[in-house]
Design a protein around this motif. Structure first.
Motif, mmCIF file in Angstrom:
data_model
loop_
_atom_site.group_PDB
_atom_site.id
_atom_site.type_symbol
_atom_site.label_atom_id
_atom_site.label_comp_id
_atom_site.label_asym_id
_atom_site.label_seq_id
_atom_site.Cartn_x
_atom_site.Cartn_y
_atom_site.Cartn_z
ATOM 1 N N ARG A 1 -32.137 -73.456 -49.706
ATOM 2 C CA ARG A 1 -30.749 -73.286 -50.200
ATOM 3 C C ARG A 1 -31.008 -72.516 -51.642
ATOM 4 O O ARG A 1 -30.180 -71.638 -51.911
ATOM 5 N N GLU A 2 -32.206 -72.762 -52.281
ATOM 6 C CA GLU A 2 -32.596 -72.023 -53.533
ATOM 7 C C GLU A 2 -34.139 -72.038 -53.698
ATOM 8 O O GLU A 2 -34.807 -72.825 -53.344
ATOM 9 N N GLY A 3 -34.679 -71.049 -54.298
ATOM 10 C CA GLY A 3 -35.965 -71.090 -54.824
ATOM 11 C C GLY A 3 -36.917 -70.789 -53.530
ATOM 12 O O GLY A 3 -36.283 -70.222 -52.715
ATOM 13 N N GLN A 4 -38.180 -70.738 -53.810
ATOM 14 C CA GLN A 4 -39.100 -70.155 -52.624
ATOM 15 C C GLN A 4 -39.902 -71.428 -52.344
ATOM 16 O O GLN A 4 -40.274 -71.557 -51.025
ATOM 17 N N LEU A 5 -39.915 -72.422 -53.019
ATOM 18 C CA LEU A 5 -40.912 -73.530 -52.643
ATOM 19 C C LEU A 5 -40.173 -74.807 -52.492
ATOM 20 O O LEU A 5 -39.127 -74.937 -53.014
ATOM 21 N N ALA A 6 -40.768 -75.763 -51.681
ATOM 22 C CA ALA A 6 -39.833 -77.091 -51.448
ATOM 23 C C ALA A 6 -39.960 -77.817 -52.840
ATOM 24 O O ALA A 6 -40.998 -77.689 -53.343
ATOM 25 N N PRO A 7 -38.972 -78.281 -53.191
ATOM 26 C CA PRO A 7 -38.946 -79.024 -54.352
ATOM 27 C C PRO A 7 -39.579 -80.606 -54.370
ATOM 28 O O PRO A 7 -38.705 -81.618 -54.361
ATOM 29 N N TYR A 8 -40.751 -80.587 -54.155
ATOM 30 C CA TYR A 8 -41.342 -81.989 -54.130
ATOM 31 C C TYR A 8 -41.178 -82.846 -55.315
ATOM 32 O O TYR A 8 -41.247 -82.202 -56.431
ATOM 33 N N PRO A 9 -40.940 -84.069 -55.440
ATOM 34 C CA PRO A 9 -40.821 -84.869 -56.540
ATOM 35 C C PRO A 9 -42.194 -84.999 -57.299
ATOM 36 O O PRO A 9 -43.454 -84.834 -56.481
ATOM 37 N N ALA A 10 -42.390 -85.376 -58.394
ATOM 38 C CA ALA A 10 -43.577 -85.310 -59.150
ATOM 39 C C ALA A 10 -44.560 -86.381 -58.609
ATOM 40 O O ALA A 10 -45.767 -85.891 -58.924
ATOM 41 N N ASP A 11 -44.136 -87.223 -58.178
ATOM 42 C CA ASP A 11 -45.063 -88.387 -57.637
ATOM 43 C C ASP A 11 -45.372 -88.083 -56.128
ATOM 44 O O ASP A 11 -46.039 -88.872 -55.506
#
Length: 526
Positions: A260-270
């Motif tokens: 939907r946006e960006g290039q990389l999957a928005p994995y959570p910090a943990d």
């Protein structure tokens, strides 16, 4: 006395552990096909009086008589000849039954001794469910899959026809191919040994992957990718297809291709890839991060897949437990047909791959149910625009037992929106063509036609009306006249390469394997 009992209990515990560990450390040799385990091939075999679903998408027709000589279909005719016309032939009376091409499972494994140490366990379950051809991705970590392939081709073991693929970089002892030149060398090496294709896990650099795919095409080898998340930062499904990948299995890489946006999957910090509950729990959120079906980006991506000629084998069924673990754990066939060692492997575990539902609750299951909707929409759009979809089961993980898992995949292709005839085509002709396309050959199996191999499935009930009648446990229904439950269906005969297998008898062999393992465990812990 107490001390003696304590010591005895400890010794028995160690014996049980040894049984479940050391004794299962390697796969058992596959026995030769026993007398009475399949008949034929025959000089002449007749499948008489069946309704035929021939595999290409044509509607059912019949009754027909199918004439088989050796391992080839030599004639198909209306069933109006008297029995005397077939004097001297082996005749299977299939009146009122349905005959289909042998099923093709394009995603098979059969080489983990901790789950099922005897390979014939999985082979017999496949055959008992009408699966006559299996692409192994791969069957074993060493070269024994080549020996299994040869023995199956000669019909000296009870097994489907086997098509071995090698995981990229495996099988040899010269190290991981980490340059384009070494990648090409490895591809030529597996070709010389008799492998049919390559399974990629997205662990390669783009340059190495590109070289391997280019050499595979030159050598007539197929390619299929499980695009692991660790490589999706550089090679998504879109990029893999552009580089020449023949097939994409599972869901990996699709939604990362259309964020939907960006290039990389928005994995959570943990997030932790090595923690499988974290890994598979987060997977279900990938669909939310992708564009919506019907959007311009979505449509452009689906069109790219179709135009590239890539094949999708979604293997929906191997992830179905994610949306309802309780149901998967209690499937009808586990008690009688799933080995205790396999049930042990299925249990939540920090070490067993796929046993990731450590604390799997409503939120995780609901997320996966939503994910399946979008994943199925992508598959259906691809299919409806002319893309090729095939059926693969990936058995031996996540409560999915050989054979039964394959029929489950057919049901899920139906859930995705394919019609029953389209499901059968995915399971037969489409699968055969996926395997043979890389060689530039029309497959010798996959449909019922004169000249094709005698690979057939004979079922007492109509699978187009209810795919559940293909399960080895059959389908339970209420007889409204007697008000009693009756079980119908189950494959009656599977014919592979002209050899006739009694499917219920194969299931009884498997049930004996299960009972023997239970008895061995009881002795070890007595």
């Amino acid at each position: 006395m107490t001390t003696f009992r304590t010591i005895r209990r400890l010794l028995l515990t160690f014996a049980a552990l040894a049984w479940s560990g050391a004794a299962l450390a390697q796969m058992q040799p596959i026995p030769d096909r026993q007398a009475g385990e399949g008949e034929g091939p025959f000089e002449k075999l007749i499948v008489k009086g069946a309704m035929m679903i021939e595999g290409s998408g044509a509607p059912p027709e019949g009754p027909v008589d199918i004439v088989i000589e050796g391992n080839r279909i030599t004639a198909i005719a209306g069933s109006d000849r008297a029995d005397e016309a077939y004097a001297g032939a082996r005749v299977i009376d299939a009146k009122g039954m349905y005959v289909l091409p042998g099923f093709v499972d394009v995603h098979g494994h059969n080489g983990d001794p901790d789950k099922a140490p005897q390979p014939s366990y999985g082979f017999k379950l496949w055959l008992a469910h009408g699966v006559t051809s299996v692409r192994g991705v791969s069957f074993a970590g060493d070269l024994t899959d080549l020996d299994m392939t040869r023995r199956s081709a000669a019909n000296t073991i009870t097994a489907p026809r086997l098509y071995p693929y090698a995981v990229f970089g495996s099988k040899w002892d010269r190290g991981t191919p980490d340059t384009p030149e070494k990648a090409r060398e490895w591809v030529r090496w597996i070709k010389e040994r008799g492998y049919w294709g390559i399974k990629f896990f997205n662990n390669e650099t783009p340059l190495v992957l590109e070289a391997a795919l280019d050499e595979a095409e030159a050598q007539g080898l197929g390619s299929v990718a499980h695009l692991g998340q660790r490589g999706l930062g550089e090679v998504t499904a879109k990029r893999a297809v552009e580089l020449g990948m023949d097939g994409i299995t599972h869901f990996y890489g699709h939604f990362e291709s259309i964020p939907r946006e960006g290039q990389l999957a928005p994995y959570p910090a943990d997030y932790n890839y090595r923690d499988e509950q974290s890994r598979f729990g987060e997977v279900a959120l990938r669909g939310y991060n992708a564009v919506e079906p019907g959007s311009e980006t979505w449509d452009d991506y689906v069109d790219l897949l179709v135009e590239s000629g890539v094949t999708l084998s979604p293997t929906f069924n191997i992830y179905v437990a994610s949306r309802d673990v309780m149901r998967a754990r209690n499937l009808d066939w586990h008690t009688r047909y799933t080995l205790p060692s396999l049930m042990d492997f299925y249990q939540p575990s920090l070490t067993n791959h796929g046993s990731y539902y450590h604390d799997w609750g409503t939120e995780q299951e609901v997320a996966w149910r939503h994910f399946f909707v979008k994943w199925m929409e992508l598959t259906k759009d691809f299919h409806d625009r002319g893309g090729r979809v095939t059926a693969g089961s990936d058995p031996g993980y996540i409560y999915q037992t050989w054979g039964f898992a394959y029929i489950g995949e057919l049901e899920m292709l139906r859930e995705a929106g394919l019609t029953p005839l389209e499901v059968i085509k995915a399971a037969t002709l489409n699968g055969a063509r996926e395997i043979y396309d890389a060689r530039g050959e029309e497959p010798p199996m996959g449909r019922i036609a004169v000249g094709k191999l005698a690979d057939l499935v004979i079922v007492p009930e109509n699978p187009l009306a209810n795919l559940k009648v293909l399960y080895g446990t059959g389908h339970d229904r209420l007889n409204r006249e007697t008000n009693e439950i009756e079980t119908i269906g189950g494959v009656r005969w599977t014919i592979k390469d002209g050899v006739v297998f009694d499917a219920p008898a194969l299931l009884e062999d498997v049930a004996r394997m299960v009972e023997e393992q239970k008895a061995e465990r009881a002795v070890a812990t007595d």
